[in-house]
Enzyme design. Structure first.
Site, PDB file in Angstrom:
ATOM      1  N   ASP A 392      41.107  19.564  44.628  1.00  0.00           N
ATOM      2  CA  ASP A 392      41.276  20.698  45.518  1.00  0.00           C
ATOM      3  C   ASP A 392      40.077  21.625  45.321  1.00  0.00           C
ATOM      4  O   ASP A 392      39.403  21.572  44.294  1.00  0.00           O
ATOM      5  CB  ASP A 392      42.584  21.429  45.175  1.00  0.00           C
ATOM      6  CG  ASP A 392      42.879  22.534  46.162  1.00  0.00           C
ATOM      7  OD1 ASP A 392      42.352  22.484  47.284  1.00  0.00           O
ATOM      8  OD2 ASP A 392      43.627  23.455  45.799  1.00  0.00           O
ATOM      9  N   THR A 394      39.935  25.448  46.373  1.00  0.00           N
ATOM     10  CA  THR A 394      40.320  26.798  45.982  1.00  0.00           C
ATOM     11  C   THR A 394      41.174  26.754  44.722  1.00  0.00           C
ATOM     12  O   THR A 394      42.197  26.089  44.669  1.00  0.00           O
ATOM     13  CB  THR A 394      41.093  27.485  47.121  1.00  0.00           C
ATOM     14  OG1 THR A 394      40.285  27.484  48.298  1.00  0.00           O
ATOM     15  CG2 THR A 394      41.440  28.918  46.749  1.00  0.00           C
ATOM     16  N   PHE A 537      50.042  34.688  61.363  1.00  0.00           N
ATOM     17  CA  PHE A 537      49.098  33.592  61.142  1.00  0.00           C
ATOM     18  C   PHE A 537      49.846  32.292  60.915  1.00  0.00           C
ATOM     19  O   PHE A 537      50.912  32.262  60.318  1.00  0.00           O
ATOM     20  CB  PHE A 537      48.229  33.899  59.922  1.00  0.00           C
ATOM     21  CG  PHE A 537      47.436  32.720  59.450  1.00  0.00           C
ATOM     22  CD1 PHE A 537      46.206  32.435  59.994  1.00  0.00           C
ATOM     23  CD2 PHE A 537      47.925  31.881  58.454  1.00  0.00           C
ATOM     24  CE1 PHE A 537      45.466  31.341  59.565  1.00  0.00           C
ATOM     25  CE2 PHE A 537      47.199  30.785  58.014  1.00  0.00           C
ATOM     26  CZ  PHE A 537      45.967  30.527  58.576  1.00  0.00           C
ATOM     27  N   LYS A 560      42.213  39.448  63.560  1.00  0.00           N
ATOM     28  CA  LYS A 560      41.207  38.836  62.686  1.00  0.00           C
ATOM     29  C   LYS A 560      41.538  37.355  62.558  1.00  0.00           C
ATOM     30  O   LYS A 560      42.709  36.965  62.576  1.00  0.00           O
ATOM     31  CB  LYS A 560      41.166  39.496  61.309  1.00  0.00           C
ATOM     32  CG  LYS A 560      42.412  39.274  60.460  1.00  0.00           C
ATOM     33  CD  LYS A 560      42.290  39.951  59.111  1.00  0.00           C
ATOM     34  CE  LYS A 560      43.540  39.712  58.263  1.00  0.00           C
ATOM     35  NZ  LYS A 560      43.496  40.408  56.969  1.00  0.00           N
ATOM     36  N   ARG A 594      33.098  33.073  52.578  1.00  0.00           N
ATOM     37  CA  ARG A 594      34.221  32.805  53.470  1.00  0.00           C
ATOM     38  C   ARG A 594      34.273  33.917  54.516  1.00  0.00           C
ATOM     39  O   ARG A 594      34.294  35.096  54.165  1.00  0.00           O
ATOM     40  CB  ARG A 594      35.528  32.747  52.685  1.00  0.00           C
ATOM     41  CG  ARG A 594      35.567  31.630  51.661  1.00  0.00           C
ATOM     42  CD  ARG A 594      36.593  31.899  50.555  1.00  0.00           C
ATOM     43  NE  ARG A 594      37.939  32.004  51.057  1.00  0.00           N
ATOM     44  CZ  ARG A 594      38.821  30.999  51.088  1.00  0.00           C
ATOM     45  NH1 ARG A 594      38.442  29.808  50.658  1.00  0.00           N
ATOM     46  NH2 ARG A 594      40.045  31.168  51.529  1.00  0.00           N
ATOM     47  N   THR A 674      39.840  20.650  51.182  1.00  0.00           N
ATOM     48  CA  THR A 674      39.773  22.075  51.494  1.00  0.00           C
ATOM     49  C   THR A 674      40.244  22.302  52.915  1.00  0.00           C
ATOM     50  O   THR A 674      40.106  21.429  53.778  1.00  0.00           O
ATOM     51  CB  THR A 674      38.338  22.608  51.324  1.00  0.00           C
ATOM     52  OG1 THR A 674      38.294  23.977  51.730  1.00  0.00           O
ATOM     53  CG2 THR A 674      37.349  21.820  52.168  1.00  0.00           C
ATOM     54  N   GLY A 675      40.806  23.466  53.139  1.00  0.00           N
ATOM     55  CA  GLY A 675      41.217  23.851  54.482  1.00  0.00           C
ATOM     56  C   GLY A 675      40.133  24.593  55.219  1.00  0.00           C
ATOM     57  O   GLY A 675      40.335  25.030  56.353  1.00  0.00           O
TER      58      GLY A 675
END
Length: 1055
Positions: A392, A394, A537, A560, A594, A674-675
């Site tokens: 992964d 993060t 979201f 956002k 990011r 990762t996303g």
């Protein structure tokens, strides 16, 4: 011993609260769990079944059965029984030990205590005794005993916080909330005891993020979702207490549904050994057939002449039948070519290596007092056989600690400055951080280095104000004050925390929220916004929005989200700003930051009312509710006005770059999950050295189906072949390599010769030597080498990761090496037999007696074999310890001790039939010629190996050979070590976005169920000035002006 009952497959679950008798009719599983493989009744049959799946064990069991048949048994049964029982027993003890710890862990969990409502009062019950439908009380920091429907809690509106690290590895707190009808029950035991609601829900499954059901109570039905459920394995946090109703228990819980059944695991070495044993068995059968045919021919041509003088059974007069019996006799005699003891050696070596892993100080993490832990002893050698690593991003490669670094507002970047030559530089290197000390509510741990942003705030830039207002309003953060009166934020994701904290430090402080309002402090003035809607979201939308009414009565939509999504919804008038902001996002992403895009929209009051009415209608639907709501969100989130973008940094973990570099040099392929967007993933790859500038071609595989991905891989492969016939400089690698062995245990295969006497076979070695050879005389030296030996020391193995590659390519132990060992064994067997045979031919001893008798010949061969094997092990040992010396030379001493004991008068007097070699060892080994023969045999057996290794190391040394030479030189002089250069790569348009990759808590926030009762906030439109005109923000801006002036002066002087 068994914890749960066998039941039929469920379609749906029906549970009634506080009614065990009703629920028992459905035979639901109780709350006892078992992760172990065996119990007292099943251990023996299951473990034996698993062990006899190994070909060698099955073969020796078959051999033992053959030895019980007198007509074909050429060796007594104990020669096979003793090694087989030893192997089975040692493996069974190891398996039982592993399973004991599983039982111990299960018992520890099953015997945890929890408060259960029984007979209208709370009683302490063990977890294993909790039943479906029971009402359980949980307290702060307590593990959840089963999958529960949350009924009530100490927090307002039945809210509670849980930690789900045991389920998904995330340490961020999650929010769960009860239905309003059950949250009123509170902690009233009498009311909870009378609760008789019925839950109809989905059958047990392993979906952690989904739950559907209906609660029927008081003639009304209430829909249930995942936000109402607390799963087993979670920990209650920041909540004094809560009550829940057990829906799933024990093996039916989602945690246990995901754990799966403990399987019997085989390593690649085990699979290879099974294959090799089959080949050995085939070789053995071929030899048996050849010898049986030879016996039949001999019986037919020669044997008939002797039958007159021998007492043979009538059936044995048939030469074919005699050959058939001889075949099985040879199968028994030559059984030692099948290396059954190797399995025991592998198990013991694995156990020793697992302890080394647990004791390794360099794998100890002192910050959390966490040592390395080998949770299984079965797969240790697989650590030296790794070809791919899946990781992964993060929280694994990165720290998951977000820091606000830069932003773009209305086409201007903050966070970097012009160096006076038209080149942009990083402000963190050129300027001191902004001093937030004058802001009493600022977060001191966060720093921002661009004073120009503070200057823009002082000048009253409306776009900057609106930008910071979005950061302070559009989020799911919860606020509270600690005992010292400091403002504390509870965040769903670190990204949101970084953005809200940045706005807080810059003067737009999020203070509190209710279900209908959000209160922020804007540059010292308290302002309350009416919260009209929360557009949450999710992974499909990749954005979130809030609709608020400001004190002036204007309705604003603040949004956002990911730039690729948000930019599609901008008003056409944003074209110029969009181009500029896109360039800024490329710069941010090129630094591995990011990013999120920030936008807003002014809404008409009438339009909003019509839209909100449609949203309320859509929320009442049962079918296609989510689709209708998503469509309404899409409708209102359009014609947005772009404000800018944010950039936060998620730093790499300490040592990631060095680790990834070493793994790459070791030819290990790394896959990172990762996303983030594709561009951000590429930048992270460059940041941690997964991708480097040395790579000529980096191929992007973006297919959405297996067919598309396969086609893209095919094209990438063709391109690589066209440009360079080697894959060494490409990122996409297609070669499939063999697995390897990191620690090789060499075994010398030594054949047994047999004498043919009147058609019956007799082994050269006595039966006790055959029995004890593998389990006593040669086992410990092999174990010592397998456990303690190392070709190079630990530091050099880290400095030269390429040492991992020979094992990865399966160069150390493979079928070719096996055949070489077989050839070596055959050569050694020939030397062991024919050198003593030739030396003893027509030879007399020192005392004038003949020494070529069968018993003396057997002792000479056995002694030579033990010495040859011990010398061979000594030559193979690179790293000597006291244990190696004791085991190798101690095994030789043990052999002589047992030899003289078995040939003594005393033991012959006790067991005359079992030990007929009385006095032979003392007589034979007293002869000088015997020792000369042993010496000649040892030298002849070992010298080819020594010569081959000398020439190989001198003419064609491997990397490990070269490093061993360097190690010897390092003992005399301290080596100089250099660090590898670390590089970061910036790139063109590689933007990314930062968001938590799960459903947000917008619905929860708008419901007001997560709000604590506080002093009533100011009503919408009411503004309260906290500070006078000379507020802290003006003082800060004054300092900013001074700092900027100083910086400008400094640049002038330098020019």
């Amino acid at each position: 011993m068994f914890c749960s009952k066998k039941k039929s497959l469920e379609v749906e679950r029906i549970v009634k609260a506080n009614d065990r008798e009703h629920n028992e009719k459905f035979q639901y599983a109780d709350n006892c769990i078992h992760t172990s493989k065996y119990n007292i009744l099943t251990f023996l049959p299951i473990n034996l079944f698993e062990q006899f799946q190994r070909v060698a064990n099955a073969y020796f069991l078959f051999l033992l059965i053959l030895q019980l048949i007198p007509e074909i048994s050429s060796l007594t049964w104990f020669t096979t029984m003793v090694p087989l029982v030893l192997v089975i027993t040692m493996t069974a003890v190891k398996d039982a030990t592993d399973d004991y710890f599983r039982h111990k862990s299960d018992n520890q969990v099953n015997n945890r205590l929890s408060e259960v409502l029984i007979d209208s009062k709370l009683q302490n019950e063990k977890w294993m005794n909790v039943k479906v439908g029971d009402i359980v009380k949980l307290e702060n920091n307590q593990f959840v005993a089963a999958d529960l429907l949350l009924l009530s809690s100490s927090e307002p509106h039945g809210l509670c916080y849980i930690e789900t690290a045991e389920l998904d590895g995330e340490t961020n707190l999650k929010v769960r909330h009860a239905l309003s009808v059950t949250s009123e029950l509170g902690a009233d035991i009498s009311r909870l005891a009378k609760f008789d609601g019925t839950v109809v829900c989905e059958a047990p499954n392993n979906k952690l993020d989904k739950f559907t059901g209906v609660l029927s109570w008081k003639d009304s039905k209430h829909s249930l979702n995942n936000e109402k459920i607390i799963l087993r394995g979670c920990i209650l946090r920041n909540t004094s207490w809560c009550f829940g109703m057990v829906i799933f228990a024990g093996p039916d819980t989602k945690l246990m549904q995901n754990s799966g059944k403990t399987k019997f695991k085989r390593t690649s070495i085990d699979r290879l050994m099974n294959t090799l044993v089959l080949w050995i068995f085939g070789f053995l059968v071929c030899m048996g057939v050849i010898l049986a045919i030879g016996n039949s021919i001999w019986e037919n041509q020669v044997g008939d002449k002797f039958r007159t003088f021998l007492f043979w059974n009538e059936g044995e007069k048939n030469s074919v039948f005699s050959g058939f019996l001889t075949f099985w006799s040879y199968i028994i005699i030559l059984n030692t070519v099948v290396p059954i003891s190797l399995y025991v050696s592998m198990e013991v070596i694995r156990l020793g290596h697992s302890y080394f892993i647990n004791w390794d100080r360099k794998m100890y993490y002192p910050e959390k007092a966490t040592p390395a832990e080998a949770r299984t002893t079965t797969l240790n050698e697989e650590l030296g056989q790794i070809e791919y690593i899946f990781s992964d991003k993060t929280g694994t490669l990165t720290e998951n600690i977000m820091t606000f670094k830069k932003c773009s507002i209305n086409g201007k970047i903050y966070g970097e400055a012009d160096d006076g030559m038209g080149q942009k530089t990083d402000m963190t290197k050129k300027n001191e951080p902004v001093d937030f000390a004058v802001n009493p509510q600022a977060d001191r741990t966060c720093q921002f280095s661009d004073h120009r942003l503070m200057e823009s705030i002082k000048l009253g830039d409306s776009k900057v104000y609106e930008f910071l207002r979005v950061l302070a309003l559009c989020h799911t953060v919860m606020s509270e004050e600690n005992s010292a009166g400091q403002l504390i934020y509870q965040v769903q994701s670190p990204d949101e925390g970084a953005l809200v904290t940045a706005a807080r430090n810059l003067g737009f402080i999020f203070k509190s929220r209710t279900s209908e309002t959000i209160t922020i402090e804007e540059l010292g003035t308290l302002v309350t916004y009416q919260l009209l809607a929360f557009l949450d979201f999710n992974n499909i939308r990749k954005r979130m929005s809030v609709i608020v009414r400001n004190p002036e009565g204007q309705i604003k939509l603040y949004s956002k989200g990911a730039d690729t999504i948000l930019f599609e919804k901008l008003h056409p008038s944003n074209e110029d700003l969009l181009t500029l902001t896109t360039d800024h996002l490329s710069e941010f992403a090129g630094e591995g930051l990011r990013t999120l895009a920030i936008a807003y929209r002014d809404l008409d009051d009438k339009y909003f009312k019509e839209w909100h009415k449609m949203l309320e209608d859509a929320n009442t639907l049962i079918d296609e509710r989510d689709e209708r709501v998503a469509g309404l969100y899409e409708e209102i989130e359009r014609d947005l006005m772009l404000l800018g973008a944010t950039a936060v940094e998620d730093k790499l973990q300490e040592g990631v770059i060095e680790t990834v570099t070493n793994l790459s040099l070791a030819n290990i392929k790394i896959w990172v999950l990762t996303g983030d967007k594709q561009e951000t993933a590429i930048n992270i790859g460059y940041a941690c050295n997964m991708l480097t500038d040395d790579m000529n071609d980096v191929f992007i595989i973006s297919g959405n189906t297996a067919v598309e991905v396969r086609e893209e891989l095919r094209k990438a492969k063709e391109n690589l072949f066209e440009q360079n016939r080697s894959f060494s400089n490409g990122h996409v690698v297609f070669e499939k390599q063999q697995l390897e062995l990191d620690s090789v245990v060499e075994e010398t295969i030594t054949g047994d010769y047999a004498l043919i006497i009147n058609g019956h076979s007799l082994t050269v070695y006595d039966q006790w030597f055959i029995t004890l050879f593998n389990i006593v005389y040669t086992s410990l030296p092999v174990l010592a080498m397998g456990i303690f030996d190392q070709d190079v020391d630990d530091q050099n193995s880290m400095d030269y990761p390429q040492l991992y590659e020979p094992g990865q390519l399966n160069l150390l132990f493979n079928k070719r090496k096996f055949f070489i060992c077989m050839a070596h064994g055959i050569y050694t067997s020939l030397a062991l037999f024919f050198i003593p045979y030739g030396a003893f031919y027509n030879v007399a001893g020192d005392d004038g007696q003949h020494v070529a008798d069968y018993q003396s010949f057997a002792v000479t061969m056995a002694t030579s074999l033990v010495i040859v094997v011990s010398v061979q092990i000594a030559l193979d040992t690179s790293y000597w310890t006291v244990i190696n010396h004791v085991f190798i030379w101690g095994s030789v001493a043990t052999y002589f001790s047992i030899l003289f004991t078995m040939h003594s008068n005393g033991i012959f007097g006790i067991f005359p039939n079992q030990f007929p070699f009385v006095g032979n060892a003392r007589h034979s080994l007293a002869q000088k010629c015997i020792w000369l023969v042993i010496l000649l045999t040892t030298v002849a057996s070992v010298m080819p190996v020594v010569a081959f290794r000398f020439l190989k190391v001198d003419l064609c040394p491997a990397l490990s050979d070269q490093i061993r030479r360097r190690q010897k030189a390092q003992k005399k002089a301290k080596p100089s070590r250099s660090r590898r250069p670390q590089t970061r790569r910036s790139s063109s348009r590689r933007s990314g976005y930062a968001f938590a990759h799960q459903e947000g808590y917008g619905e929860l926030i708008t419901s007001g169920k997560n709000m604590r009762a506080k002093n009533p906030p100011p009503t919408p439109g009411l503004e309260k000035t906290l500070y006078n005109s000379t507020s802290w923000i003006e003082n800060l801006c004054k300092k900013t002006t001074d700092t900027v002036s100083s910086f400008s002066l400094d640049k002038t002087v330098k020019l």
